[in-house]
Design an enzyme around this catalytic site. Structure first.
Site, PDB file in Angstrom:
ATOM      1  CG  ASP A 259      -1.858  -1.217   1.210  1.00 58.40           C
ATOM      2  OD1 ASP A 259      -2.426  -1.504   0.145  1.00 58.40           O
ATOM      3  OD2 ASP A 259      -2.006  -1.878   2.257  1.00 58.40           O
ATOM      4  CG  HIS A 286      -3.809  -5.207   2.607  1.00 60.82           C
ATOM      5  ND1 HIS A 286      -3.244  -4.296   1.726  1.00 60.82           N
ATOM      6  CD2 HIS A 286      -3.954  -6.363   1.904  1.00 60.82           C
ATOM      7  CE1 HIS A 286      -3.060  -4.880   0.559  1.00 60.82           C
ATOM      8  NE2 HIS A 286      -3.492  -6.135   0.630  1.00 60.82           N
TER       9      HIS A 286
HETATM   10  P1  NAD Z   1      -0.599 -18.326  -5.552  1.00 62.24           P
HETATM   11  O1  NAD Z   1      -1.788 -19.199  -5.643  1.00 62.24           O
HETATM   12  O2  NAD Z   1       0.115 -17.988  -6.802  1.00 62.24           O
HETATM   13  O3  NAD Z   1       0.474 -18.964  -4.561  1.00 62.24           O
HETATM   14  C1  NAD Z   1       0.104 -19.434  -3.300  1.00 62.24           C
HETATM   15  C2  NAD Z   1       1.049 -20.553  -2.933  1.00 62.24           C
HETATM   16  O4  NAD Z   1       0.678 -21.002  -1.642  1.00 62.24           O
HETATM   17  C3  NAD Z   1       0.949 -21.770  -3.883  1.00 62.24           C
HETATM   18  O5  NAD Z   1       2.214 -22.136  -4.333  1.00 62.24           O
HETATM   19  C4  NAD Z   1       0.346 -22.852  -3.012  1.00 62.24           C
HETATM   20  O6  NAD Z   1       0.809 -24.147  -3.325  1.00 62.24           O
HETATM   21  C5  NAD Z   1       0.825 -22.399  -1.646  1.00 62.24           C
HETATM   22  N1  NAD Z   1       0.080 -22.994  -0.555  1.00 62.24           N
HETATM   23  C6  NAD Z   1      -1.239 -23.247  -0.454  1.00 62.24           C
HETATM   24  N2  NAD Z   1      -1.512 -23.829   0.722  1.00 62.24           N
HETATM   25  C7  NAD Z   1      -0.338 -23.928   1.377  1.00 62.24           C
HETATM   26  C8  NAD Z   1       0.037 -24.443   2.631  1.00 62.24           C
HETATM   27  N3  NAD Z   1      -0.851 -24.978   3.464  1.00 62.24           N
HETATM   28  N4  NAD Z   1       1.335 -24.397   2.974  1.00 62.24           N
HETATM   29  C9  NAD Z   1       2.236 -23.860   2.139  1.00 62.24           C
HETATM   30  N5  NAD Z   1       1.953 -23.341   0.944  1.00 62.24           N
HETATM   31  C10 NAD Z   1       0.675 -23.397   0.571  1.00 62.24           C
HETATM   32  O7  NAD Z   1      -1.060 -16.989  -4.789  1.00 62.24           O
HETATM   33  P2  NAD Z   1      -0.265 -15.607  -4.686  1.00 62.24           P
HETATM   34  O8  NAD Z   1      -0.627 -14.747  -5.830  1.00 62.24           O
HETATM   35  O9  NAD Z   1       1.142 -15.891  -4.393  1.00 62.24           O
HETATM   36  O10 NAD Z   1      -0.981 -14.955  -3.398  1.00 62.24           O
HETATM   37  C11 NAD Z   1      -0.829 -15.536  -2.129  1.00 62.24           C
HETATM   38  C12 NAD Z   1      -1.614 -14.777  -1.093  1.00 62.24           C
HETATM   39  O11 NAD Z   1      -1.103 -13.456  -0.927  1.00 62.24           O
HETATM   40  C13 NAD Z   1      -3.091 -14.580  -1.432  1.00 62.24           C
HETATM   41  O12 NAD Z   1      -3.866 -14.822  -0.281  1.00 62.24           O
HETATM   42  C14 NAD Z   1      -3.198 -13.129  -1.828  1.00 62.24           C
HETATM   43  O13 NAD Z   1      -4.480 -12.602  -1.620  1.00 62.24           O
HETATM   44  C15 NAD Z   1      -2.178 -12.520  -0.912  1.00 62.24           C
HETATM   45  N6  NAD Z   1      -1.706 -11.197  -1.288  1.00 62.24           N
HETATM   46  C16 NAD Z   1      -1.490 -10.287  -0.297  1.00 62.24           C
HETATM   47  C17 NAD Z   1      -0.987  -9.037  -0.594  1.00 62.24           C
HETATM   48  C18 NAD Z   1      -0.730  -8.049   0.503  1.00 62.24           C
HETATM   49  O14 NAD Z   1      -0.539  -6.859   0.217  1.00 62.24           O
HETATM   50  N7  NAD Z   1      -0.667  -8.451   1.755  1.00 62.24           N
HETATM   51  C19 NAD Z   1      -0.698  -8.696  -1.921  1.00 62.24           C
HETATM   52  C20 NAD Z   1      -0.914  -9.640  -2.916  1.00 62.24           C
HETATM   53  C21 NAD Z   1      -1.422 -10.898  -2.593  1.00 62.24           C
HETATM   54  C1  LMR Z   2      -3.320  -6.459  -3.177  1.00 61.69           C
HETATM   55  O1  LMR Z   2      -3.556  -5.442  -2.524  1.00 61.69           O
HETATM   56  O2  LMR Z   2      -2.880  -6.429  -4.324  1.00 61.69           O
HETATM   57  C2  LMR Z   2      -3.550  -7.793  -2.531  1.00 61.69           C
HETATM   58  O3  LMR Z   2      -4.204  -7.652  -1.299  1.00 61.69           O
HETATM   59  C3  LMR Z   2      -4.202  -8.776  -3.427  1.00 61.69           C
HETATM   60  C4  LMR Z   2      -5.645  -8.478  -3.711  1.00 61.69           C
HETATM   61  O4  LMR Z   2      -6.447  -9.398  -3.611  1.00 61.69           O
HETATM   62  O5  LMR Z   2      -5.960  -7.345  -4.064  1.00 61.69           O
END
Ligand code: NAD
Ligand code: LMR
Length: 429
Positions: A259, A286
């Site tokens: 953010d 967030h």
């Molecule tokens: P993705 O699906 O590409 O990757 C997630 C990974 O987690 C996969 O490799 C999967 O195998 C693994 N996984 C699932 N269950 C698991 C477990 N029990 N133990 C270990 N690994 C496990 O998803 P992504 O795009 O990498 O996003 C991941 C998370 O991050 C989502 O929840 C998304 O909303 C979040 N996110 C948060 C922010 C933020 O600002 N905080 C920003 C972007 C995404």
């Molecule tokens: C973001 O802010 O990009 C993450 O929280 C992923 C989402 O679901 O928007």
């Protein structure tokens, strides 16, 4: 760059990727620069830009150089930050080693970092960026599948850390043993039309189980939660750690750095400011309106019309959705998130390493408002959060004050949902 020798002593290092031909490579910590002596610390990116015009003095995966030229306008680090960093590290190096700052040195990495969910969209580029940190000695990559190849691939980069892969629950304890920083991007991402809260049913359990393993195997680690909905997954993690008797609120973080990164980018674009200098604190939570950029606290100070405040605030709040829609079903932000999380990891490592001037915004247990968890600027130190910084919340504009009040019911409900989930699971167990 501050390096810790195996002796525990520090030196200053200017490094360059061995593979970067003749040119330049920006590495470094990101984080924040408190204005010493000021009551208002300013988040800042840190680091130095290196170039290879100088002869190399040593080689250790990274090339350490005899001198450095700081080209801050090309790096993601500001001039002021870079010189403060150099001054701070030079005095440390002189004090502890009696050495001239400009004469350099072998990087010695010393921290263990684990990424849980390392084979995912965020996990892979995040692992790569952490592999580039000269502060990391061991990089442990864990996932339920496909992590072997990711680790094999990243392990070929000639940077100091040793990369190991761990697959499935049976290898999780080994992955976490002795780790200093655990980053958790495990879980499912949004698709168009979904809210972050729609991910709760799957991700709450994933975070609960992973944090439970962290509690058992590396309870003193910094725990950095990326998995959404962060507004609920962080309270879940806190409850799990409490149930295990190892909760240290100073070491549990919801990663909201993206953010801040977005706010800095959009404000710099809008105001035609030098990107590297812009710092906008983002508070609250967030998700949607709980993401509250405090544009009135922008550094360097900038003025915005009411219309521009509204436009920028809404864009920052919806930036995640902007990416989800652009990816059209293929996930949410991964690359910018990896960049933001790498910044937060690097800031944490610098704090662990004794840098006394590290500030970041993060969603943490807080008493700055009447909510038990709240994102604000925090000061990081060796033992985690040294202080919550209240000054950003003082002297808000009417718009910001109203937005702060408006976000509280939603954030409160998300916190309570997380706590209720963790408590119900504990009773059932
Ligand atoms: P993705 O699906 O590409 O990757 C997630 C990974 O987690 C996969 O490799 C999967 O195998 C693994 N996984 C699932 N269950 C698991 C477990 N029990 N133990 C270990 N690994 C496990 O998803 P992504 O795009 O990498 O996003 C991941 C998370 O991050 C989502 O929840 C998304 O909303 C979040 N996110 C948060 C922010 C933020 O600002 N905080 C920003 C972007 C995404
Ligand atoms: C973001 O802010 O990009 C993450 O929280 C992923 C989402 O679901 O928007």
């Amino acid at each position: 760059m501050l390096m810790k020798h195996t002796s525990g002593r520090f030196c200053v290092s200017q490094v360059e990727m061995a593979a970067a031909p003749a040119a330049t490579f920006a590495i470094g910590s990101t984080g924040s620069l408190g204005q010493r002596g000021s009551s208002l610390p300013q988040s800042r990116s840190f680091g130095l830009k290196f170039n290879s015009q100088n002869p190399l003095k040593s080689f250790c995966g990274l090339k350490a150089m005899s001198s450095v030229r700081c080209e801050s306008e090309l790096s993601f680090l500001g001039n002021k930050s870079a010189s403060a960093l150099r001054a701070s590290f030079a005095s440390k190096a002189q004090k502890e080693k009696g050495q001239n700052f400009n004469y350099q040195l072998q990087p010695q990495a010393s921290y263990k970092v684990a990424v849980l969910g390392a084979a995912g969209g965020i996990g892979q580029p995040l692992a790569l960026l952490i592999k580039m940190s000269p502060l990391v000695s061991d990089l442990h990559l864990y996932d339920i599948a496909n992590v072997k190849g990711v680790a094999a691939d990243i392990s070929h980069c000639n940077t100091p850390s040793q990369v190991k892969d761990f697959t499935g629950a049976s290898e999780l304890a080994k992955c976490l043993n002795g780790v200093d920083v655990v980053v958790i991007p495990a879980g499912v991402p949004r698709k168009p039309g979904m809210t972050r809260d729609d991910l709760f049913n799957i991700n709450a359990g994933i975070v609960r189980d992973l944090v439970s393993a962290v509690a058992d195997n590396c309870p003193g680690a910094f725990i950095q939660i990326i998995s959404n909905p962060v507004n609920s997954t962080v309270p879940i993690a806190a409850e799990v750690l409490k149930q295990k008797g190892v909760y240290d609120p100073k070491k549990l973080f919801g990663v909201t750095t993206l953010d801040v990164v977005r706010a800095n980018t959009f404000v710099a674009q809008k105001k035609n400011l030098k990107l590297i200098d812009v710092d906008v604190p983002v508070v609250g939570g967030h998700a949607g309106i709980t993401i509250l950029p405090l544009l009135s606290k922008t550094r360097p100070s900038a003025s915005f019309t009411d219309e521009v405040v509204e436009e920028l605030t809404v864009r920052i709040q919806n930036a995640g959705t902007e990416v989800v829609e652009a990816k059209a079903g293929a996930g949410s932000a991964t690359l910018s998130m990896a960049y933001a999380a790498a910044r937060f990891v690097e800031s944490s490592l610098r704090a662990l390493d004794g840098d006394g001037d590290v500030y970041e915004c993060s969603y943490v247990q807080s008493d700055l408002t009447d909510l038990p968890f709240f994102a604000s600027r925090v000061k990081l130190g060796k033992k985690g959060i040294e202080a919550l910084i209240p000054s950003d919340l003082q002297g808000l504009t009417d718009y910001e004050q109203k937005a702060l009040e408006a976000l509280k019911p939603e954030l409160k409900a998300s916190i309570e949902k997380g706590i209720a989930f963790a408590q119900k699971q504990a009773v059932a167990a």
